[in-house]
Write an enzyme that holds these catalytic residues in place. Structure first.
Site, PDB file in Angstrom:
ATOM      1  N   HIS A 150      42.011  41.346  42.185  1.00  0.00           N
ATOM      2  CA  HIS A 150      43.397  41.255  41.701  1.00  0.00           C
ATOM      3  C   HIS A 150      43.461  40.214  40.589  1.00  0.00           C
ATOM      4  CE1 HIS A 150      42.924  38.504  45.118  1.00  0.00           C
ATOM      5  NE2 HIS A 150      43.841  37.717  44.563  1.00  0.00           N
ATOM      6  N   GLN A 151      44.184  40.558  39.551  1.00  0.00           N
ATOM      7  CA  GLN A 151      44.347  39.665  38.399  1.00  0.00           C
ATOM      8  C   GLN A 151      45.717  38.996  38.465  1.00  0.00           C
ATOM      9  OE1 GLN A 151      42.540  39.696  34.470  1.00  0.00           O
ATOM     10  NE2 GLN A 151      44.303  40.933  33.894  1.00  0.00           N
TER      11      GLN A 151
END
Length: 191
Positions: A150-151
């Site tokens: 996840h960014q």
């Protein structure tokens, strides 16, 4: 300040060090033990039952319940449940994958595209002074849910780390997540 008062930094006592054989060299850091956070780190539910990856469960929820901001074909954007600042969100693939190099081409492209759209939406909604954007790959890099890539997209404002953050290690978030979601959904650019 009177003569009999001292500031907290004047002659502050050194913390007591606990010396034990075999545990390494004391480093003079104070540590706050928070074992209750292990449930969050492991993704367990309140009753302790493991319900799998929260990032795999979120897309199955209604958008408002899961705090989903936007859905793409291969990735989606969602608010962070533990935001550093209002508007702190994450962009992630639907597919359960941990490593950036394991994303397929469509996931990689859409991760970047949704991150750009997220920045545009946050700029439109709240005019931050800057952003932190990034990935924590692996647990040692700070990724508490590192098994599902996840960014993070974190809006930043000058002075957003005020005295309460510095002295009490407490972050004040002035808006409910549901309100933040509504504002960002409204500001999300058309694809």
């Amino acid at each position: 300040m009177s003569d009999d008062q001292t500031s907290p930094t004047d002659d502050a006592p050194e913390p007591d060090l606990e010396h034990r054989e075999g545990i390494g060299t004391p480093d003079r850091l104070q540590r706050l033990w928070t074992p209750h956070r292990m449930a969050y780190i492991k993704g367990a539910s309140e009753d302790g039952a493991d319900e799998g990856c929260p990032f795999c469960r979120i897309p199955k929820l209604p958008d408002d319940e899961g705090l989903v901001l936007h859905r793409g074909r291969a990735t989606y954007a969602v608010l962070n449940l533990h935001p550093y600042n209002p508007g702190h969100l994450m962009v992630l693939p639907y597919r359960h994958v941990a490593d950036l190099e394991d994303l397929d081409d469509d996931e990689s492209r859409e991760l970047t595209t949704l991150t750009q759209q997220a920045i545009r939406a946050i700029k439109r909604a709240s005019s931050p002074h800057g952003f932190n954007v990034g990935l924590n790959l692996g647990g040692v890099a700070g990724g508490s849910l590192s098994e599902h890539l996840h960014q993070h997209v974190v809006p930043r404002w000058s002075g957003d780390a005020n005295f309460i953050t510095i002295t009490a290690q407490t972050k004040v978030i002035p808006q409910l997540l549901s309100q933040t979601r509504d504002i960002l959904v409204e500001a999300w650019p058309d694809a």
